[in-house]
Design a protein around this motif. Structure first.
Motif, PDB file in Angstrom:
ATOM      1  N   PRO A  17       0.834  -1.200   0.000  1.00 49.50           N
ATOM      2  CA  PRO A  17       0.000   0.000   0.000  1.00 49.50           C
ATOM      3  C   PRO A  17       0.869   1.251   0.000  1.00 49.50           C
ATOM      4  O   PRO A  17       1.852   1.337   0.736  1.00 49.50           O
ATOM      5  CB  PRO A  17      -0.812  -0.128   1.287  1.00 49.50           C
ATOM      6  N   ASP A  75      -9.374   4.418  -8.463  1.00 47.45           N
ATOM      7  CA  ASP A  75      -9.573   3.334  -7.509  1.00 47.45           C
ATOM      8  C   ASP A  75      -8.968   3.618  -6.138  1.00 47.45           C
ATOM      9  O   ASP A  75      -9.138   2.834  -5.202  1.00 47.45           O
ATOM     10  CB  ASP A  75      -8.979   2.030  -8.049  1.00 47.45           C
ATOM     11  N   ALA A  76      -8.250   4.719  -6.011  1.00 47.27           N
ATOM     12  CA  ALA A  76      -7.610   5.050  -4.739  1.00 47.27           C
ATOM     13  C   ALA A  76      -8.596   5.746  -3.800  1.00 47.27           C
ATOM     14  O   ALA A  76      -9.539   6.411  -4.237  1.00 47.27           O
ATOM     15  CB  ALA A  76      -6.401   5.953  -4.971  1.00 47.27           C
ATOM     16  N   SER A 124      -7.713   4.636   4.745  1.00 48.41           N
ATOM     17  CA  SER A 124      -7.797   3.801   3.526  1.00 48.41           C
ATOM     18  C   SER A 124      -7.698   2.318   3.827  1.00 48.41           C
ATOM     19  O   SER A 124      -7.829   1.506   2.917  1.00 48.41           O
ATOM     20  CB  SER A 124      -6.664   4.177   2.561  1.00 48.41           C
ATOM     21  N   GLN A 125      -7.490   1.967   5.094  1.00 50.07           N
ATOM     22  CA  GLN A 125      -7.317   0.573   5.438  1.00 50.07           C
ATOM     23  C   GLN A 125      -8.336   0.141   6.481  1.00 50.07           C
ATOM     24  O   GLN A 125      -8.571   0.837   7.459  1.00 50.07           O
ATOM     25  CB  GLN A 125      -5.905   0.337   5.987  1.00 50.07           C
ATOM     26  N   THR A 141      -2.566   3.560  -3.492  1.00 56.34           N
ATOM     27  CA  THR A 141      -3.823   3.032  -2.965  1.00 56.34           C
ATOM     28  C   THR A 141      -4.604   4.101  -2.206  1.00 56.34           C
ATOM     29  O   THR A 141      -5.789   3.919  -1.928  1.00 56.34           O
ATOM     30  CB  THR A 141      -3.549   1.840  -2.033  1.00 56.34           C
ATOM     31  N   ARG A 201       1.740   1.785  -7.265  1.00 50.90           N
ATOM     32  CA  ARG A 201       0.383   2.236  -7.576  1.00 50.90           C
ATOM     33  C   ARG A 201      -0.228   2.801  -6.301  1.00 50.90           C
ATOM     34  O   ARG A 201      -0.321   2.095  -5.291  1.00 50.90           O
ATOM     35  CB  ARG A 201      -0.485   1.088  -8.097  1.00 50.90           C
ATOM     36  N   ARG A 255      -3.290   6.655   5.377  1.00 47.73           N
ATOM     37  CA  ARG A 255      -3.128   5.248   5.752  1.00 47.73           C
ATOM     38  C   ARG A 255      -4.287   4.796   6.640  1.00 47.73           C
ATOM     39  O   ARG A 255      -4.885   3.733   6.408  1.00 47.73           O
ATOM     40  CB  ARG A 255      -1.799   5.050   6.499  1.00 47.73           C
TER      41      ARG A 255
END
Length: 400
Positions: A3, A141-142, A390-391, A87, A85, A387
């Motif tokens: 990530p 997609d992020a 997004s998780q 995320t 990429r 972080r």
């Protein structure tokens, strides 16, 4: 694929960016800046001590606006890190209004709310939104995360939050918001890390740079700040007036025939250190110039910092520490020394050798109050928020 987070800090004519691994605590892989967007743009990027730096002029078309500047940045990052990429993309947003007291996942509703706040920060918010929109196109997609400069101050007591206007305006959002919150939150966290007892006390943090403000904290929480409804209030800045009598606006409009847009442009882009010195908005240039006008600009900047410091200490009921951060605060030994001069009544006594050595603690051993220099890091705060949001299950909750 690990990530990864991209952080974006869009200014009126600049785009600061960072690339972080966010598998655990964010680790910086690259940090850079595109400046002079819309003019003769220039790119600067640091890939870390082992990977080197790059600095070059760009073609005007490579950064004619924030979208093209972001495209140029992405081309550079993809060429250097072909396996990466993003995320998550974290964005610094200047104004969160009364609603946003924490970072938020950007949804269509959140984006509409940010657009509605553009009148609160007309020279900042539109560029922040442009950066978000460009990132949404580039990384569909992020998870897009907005981090607000006002959020850190949203829990101030009401007495430090309102103006002496009819109450209806408070309900409309005309309040003191305070800014530079990402910087203050980082510095507060650093003080808690290396001086936990001091963190619980009465601390004034001076974020001094091209944008400048001061914040009074107790227990690491913002209690009072020098900026108000917009990022124009308080201390004089590189090109901004800082505190000014509102009657000056009436005078310029009624007596000089200026439009509101002209007054706004004057206050935001032609005033401050630049306006007084008639030379530069850069403190380094002014310190080296030695002209009467440059010295007067420096004198005024120092005077206002000292005046605000006294007021903040009064609100806090005393002072346990003064902390300098920002470009001027972290690097100008002269400005730090002049602000601290003859402040023994606040318990401040500077150690000149420590100050000249740019040490973290620059007060003398006899000083009752601590005086510290703590380099700030707004980007790591954005990366941490990206972080976190997004998780895991927090994504859905944050988006609501």
């Amino acid at each position: 694929m690990k990530p990864t987070a991209l952080t974006l800090n869009a200014g009126s004519s600049s785009l600061k960016f960072g690339l972080y691994d966010i598998e655990g605590e964010p680790v910086e892989r690259a940090m850079g800046l595109v400046e002079r967007i819309g003019g003769q743009p220039r790119l600067k990027v640091d890939f870390g001590p082992d990977e080197g730096r790059e600095a070059r002029e760009l073609a005007a078309a490579d950064a004619s606006d924030h979208r093209s500047a972001l495209a140029t940045v992405l081309d550079l990052l993809r060429a250097r890190f072909p396996d990466v990429r993003a995320t998550a993309v974290g964005h610094r947003v200047v104004h969160g209004g009364p609603r946003f007291a924490e970072p938020a996942v950007v949804t269509p509703k959140v984006l509409d709310a940010l657009r509605a706040l553009a009148p609160f920060a007309p020279l900042h918010q539109p560029h922040n939104i442009a950066g978000i929109e460009a990132a949404m196109e580039a990384f569909p997609d992020a998870v897009q995360v907005a981090c607000f400069d006002t959020a850190f101050h949203r829990h101030q007591p009401r007495v430090n939050d309102e103006f002496a206007l009819p109450r209806e305006y408070y309900d409309k959002g005309v309040r003191r918001y305070g800014f530079h919150g990402l910087s203050y939150e980082y510095v507060s966290g650093e003080i808690r890390r290396f001086a936990p007892l001091l963190h619980e006390g009465r601390v004034v943090v001076a974020h001094l740079g091209n944008g400048a403000s001061m914040c009074g904290m107790i227990g690491g929480r913002s209690m009072v700040s020098t900026m108000g409804f917009t990022a124009l209030d308080g201390l004089p800045m590189g090109t901004r007036t800082g505190q000014i009598d509102p009657g000056v606006v009436f005078y310029m409009v009624q007596q000089e025939g200026k439009t509101i847009d002209e007054v706004r442009d004057l206050f935001y882009t032609k005033s401050g250190l630049l306006g007084i010195s008639d030379l530069s908005n850069d403190m380094r240039t002014l310190e080296a110039a030695g002209t009467t006008e440059a010295n007067e600009a420096i004198d005024y900047f120092v005077f206002r910092c000292r005046r605000e410091l006294g007021g903040l200490a009064a609100v806090l009921g005393g002072l346990d520490a003064l902390v300098f951060c920002g470009g001027i605060g972290e690097n100008s030994r002269t400005i730090r020394a002049r602000i601290c001069e003859n402040l023994d009544w606040l318990g401040i006594e500077l150690d000149r050798a420590r100050n000249e050595g740019n040490e973290r603690r620059i007060n003398s051993s006899y000083s009752r109050s601590h005086v510290l220099v703590v380099p700030t890091n707004e980007e790591i705060m954005i990366a941490r928020a990206a972080r976190r949001l997004s998780q895991g299950p927090g994504v859905a909750a944050a988006a609501e």
